[in-house]
Design an enzyme around this catalytic site. Structure first.
Site, short mmCIF file in Angstrom:
data_model
loop_
_atom_site.label_atom_id
_atom_site.label_comp_id
_atom_site.label_asym_id
_atom_site.label_seq_id
_atom_site.Cartn_x
_atom_site.Cartn_y
_atom_site.Cartn_z
CB SER A 43 41.06 36.21 30.09
OG SER A 43 41.27 37.55 30.87
CG ASP A 66 36.57 40.72 30.92
OD1 ASP A 66 37.19 41.73 30.29
OD2 ASP A 66 37.12 39.88 31.44
CG ASP A 95 34.94 50.97 33.67
OD1 ASP A 95 35.46 50.36 34.84
OD2 ASP A 95 34.95 52.00 33.45
CB VAL A 96 34.75 46.78 37.86
CG1 VAL A 96 34.44 45.22 37.30
CG2 VAL A 96 36.18 46.92 37.90
CB CYS A 148 38.58 37.58 38.44
SG CYS A 148 38.24 36.08 39.60
CE1 TYR A 166 47.61 43.40 41.30
CE2 TYR A 166 49.75 42.70 42.54
CZ TYR A 166 48.23 42.52 41.84
OH TYR A 166 47.84 41.40 41.51
CE LYS A 224 44.77 42.78 43.03
NZ LYS A 224 43.43 42.16 42.47
CB THR A 260 46.84 35.29 35.01
OG1 THR A 260 47.65 36.25 35.24
CG2 THR A 260 46.23 34.52 36.12
#
Length: 252
Positions: free
Chosen positions: A15, A36, A57-58, A83, A158, A162, A193
């Site tokens: 997505s 994903d 699961d990254v 992403c 967050y 990042k 998004t």
């Protein structure tokens, strides 16, 4: 780096920015592994673009290894676009007390550690590639955020996650220079998004109006266009590119 007939991994490819990127890569002749946790959506996207879906699961080394193994089995893995991510909001001290430590840790794990996990595994595989005519063996592109620079109220976790992606962009590029692998980061502004579409419409409209120019929400294809340029322009390395319409976030 040509896209056609090469293999690319896109995390969060089911997505949003990831889906837009996966579709762009496939349209340019690339073979795409959609990684994903959203199985139904991921399978649908992969089916639609002639790619392959791998649940991932990254933050899991085993999941990341499965994704890379699938990609290398399909051909020459030359690209990774990270992403996958989450965007919780909670104040350092709120009405219910201090910020939940578990939420903070989860955000760092998914956004930062997950990004690095996929980078290290993909880079290890790419380092075995025969070099392209440019000398390249691969290109890595991660997703930060303008919140890394001007995080808003409630974005401590967050913004930290990042900011970590921004901070590791150059050293990873330097680490991998001898392997012929480039490392870049995109820092999107306010994009349309699934995470943003969960907000009330009036909030979405207000956010769009706050972008100096163009005064609209960013679109996945805006992101995908920059991904394509980074892949194709071998002089881009070790840098973070803001993709934000010149916005600078206010405190709230």
């Amino acid at each position: 780096m040509d896209i056609a007939d090469k293999v690319f991994v896109v995390t969060g490819g089911a997505s949003g920015l990831g889906e837009g990127t996966a579709r762009m890569l496939a349209a340019q002749g690339g073979q795409v592994v959609v990684a994903d946790m959203q199985a139904d959506k991921g399978q649908a996207v992969a089916r639609d673009i002639g790619g392959v879906f791998v649940p991932c699961d990254v933050t899991s080394e085993a999941d990341g290894q499965k994704v890379v193994a699938q990609a290398t089995a399909m051909g020459k893995l030359v690209g990774l676009v990270n992403c996958a991510g989450i965007a919780p909001a909670e104040k350092t001290v709120g009405k219910n007390g201090p910020h939940d430590l578990g939420l903070y840790t989860k955000t760092i794990m998914v956004n930062l550690v997950g990004t690095f996990n996929m980078i290290r595994l993909a880079a290890a595989a790419m380092s075995q590639n025969a070099p392209e005519p440019t000398g390249e063996r691969g290109v890595l592109i991660s997703t930060a955020s303008v919140a890394a620079y001007d995080g808003q109220i409630g974005q401590a976790a967050y913004a930290a996650s990042k900011g970590g992606i921004v901070g590791m962009t150059l050293p990873i590029a330097r680490d991998l220079a001898r392997n012929g692998i480039r490392n870049m980061t995109i820092a999107p502004g306010i994009f349309g998004t699934p995470m943003l579409f969960g907000l009330p419409q009036e909030v979405q409209d207000s956010l769009a109006a706050s972008v100096p120019f163009p005064s609209r929400l960013g679109r996945p294809d805006d992101y995908a266009k920059l991904v394509r340029h980074i892949i194709e322009n071998d002089m881009l390395n070790g840098e973070v590119i803001r993709l934000d319409g010149a916005i600078r976030l206010a405190p709230r």
